[in-house]
Design a protein around this motif. Structure first.
Motif, mmCIF file in Angstrom:
data_model
loop_
_atom_site.group_PDB
_atom_site.id
_atom_site.type_symbol
_atom_site.label_atom_id
_atom_site.label_comp_id
_atom_site.label_asym_id
_atom_site.label_seq_id
_atom_site.Cartn_x
_atom_site.Cartn_y
_atom_site.Cartn_z
ATOM 1 N N THR A 50 23.350 22.913 -15.849
ATOM 2 C CA THR A 50 24.343 21.722 -15.889
ATOM 3 C C THR A 50 24.644 21.117 -14.539
ATOM 4 O OG1 THR A 50 25.551 23.044 -17.482
ATOM 5 C CG2 THR A 50 27.149 21.933 -16.097
ATOM 6 N N PRO A 52 27.104 18.656 -11.117
ATOM 7 C CA PRO A 52 27.732 18.557 -11.677
ATOM 8 C C PRO A 52 29.706 17.697 -12.121
ATOM 9 C CG PRO A 52 26.916 19.042 -9.230
ATOM 10 C CD PRO A 52 26.053 18.882 -10.240
ATOM 11 N N TYR A 57 30.377 22.713 -15.894
ATOM 12 C CA TYR A 57 31.008 22.465 -14.630
ATOM 13 C C TYR A 57 31.960 22.966 -14.146
ATOM 14 C CZ TYR A 57 29.276 22.556 -9.215
ATOM 15 O OH TYR A 57 28.663 22.958 -7.484
ATOM 16 N N ILE A 82 26.407 25.745 -13.909
ATOM 17 C CA ILE A 82 27.322 26.727 -13.947
ATOM 18 C C ILE A 82 27.604 27.771 -12.976
ATOM 19 C CG2 ILE A 82 28.666 28.062 -15.904
ATOM 20 C CD1 ILE A 82 28.861 25.375 -16.250
ATOM 21 N N ALA A 85 28.909 26.496 -10.170
ATOM 22 C CA ALA A 85 29.486 26.238 -10.160
ATOM 23 C C ALA A 85 31.162 26.874 -9.942
ATOM 24 C CB ALA A 85 30.477 25.258 -11.417
#
Length: 228
Positions: A50, A52, A57, A82, A85
């Motif tokens: 994923t 940004p 995210y 993720i 994140a």
């Protein structure tokens, strides 16, 4: 000659396996020693792929920030996507940010938002999974792939079979998870492979506030502690 070659190969495997036990023990000891000090944390899972700028995210980052604001730390798999994140949201909020990194030939690398003293590296997936399950007060499962599904069903199985204490398992993203959830209801339950009340283990949500509500409601009744 062939039998002798096979016998030699198996003997080498047995010898290597015996020595590998010490490395496995080392990963367990290091994990237990470091993670026993981190306090109550929630694990966030999801795809390493994923980007940004993706909505998931940003959602994972917001979920992590909310989790820290409500008194928990955050544990992730320590990699990009993720996982990054989740660590980023915890880091920005000034909370505990833990990364359990797995050594892989692609995709996986440490992200820069893990606390310097809370970054652990593992060779063995099964040791890493024990750390997630033992020290997490909840699983927040964002959209992901096979690794995410592995962690999800591992936790459900262990709770269902009473091998560990119950903790909240929260799937974030009804559009993403809805099909799987419906399949579980219409196929596994109808076939008699699971009980209908097994679905009580899983929550399906879309917002950070819903995640926090589930965690807070659960821990009004239960103590915060390692799961085994």
């Amino acid at each position: 000659m062939r039998n002798e070659s096979n016998s030699k190969r198996w003997n080498e495997i047995k010898t290597n396996d015996s020595w590998a036990i010490f490395k496995i023990m080392g990963e367990f000891v290091n994990g237990y020693e470091k993670l026993s000090k981190i306090g109550p944390c929630v694990s966030i899972f999801g795809s390493a792929r994923t980007k940004p700028d993706h909505k998931f995210y940003k959602l994972a980052e917001e979920v992590a920030t909310k989790i820290v604001d409500h008194g928990y730390g955050v544990i992730t798999g320590g990699g990009p996507g993720i996982m990054e994140a989740g660590n980023k949201g915890a880091h920005i909020a000034g909370g505990t940010s833990v990364g359990l990194n797995i050594e892989l030939p692609f995709e996986q690398h440490d992200n820069p938002y893990i606390d310097s003293d809370k970054s652990l590296d593992f060779d063995y997936f099964f040791v890493r999974k024990v750390m997630f399950v033992k020290y997490s007060q909840g699983f927040v499962v964002m959209p992901g792939g096979f690794g995410t599904l592995d962690e999800l069903f591992e936790a459900i199985t262990l709770i269902q079979t009473h091998k560990i204490e119950t903790f909240p398992i929260i799937l974030v993203g009804t559009e993403f998870w809805g099909g799987l959830f419906e399949w579980v209801k219409t196929t596994l339950i109808d076939a008699g492979n699971i009980s209908a009340n097994d679905l009580d283990l899983i929550h399906l949500v879309d917002t950070p506030d819903e995640v926090i509500d589930i965690l807070d409601e659960f821990y009004k009744e239960y103590d915060l502690s390692p799961n085994f």
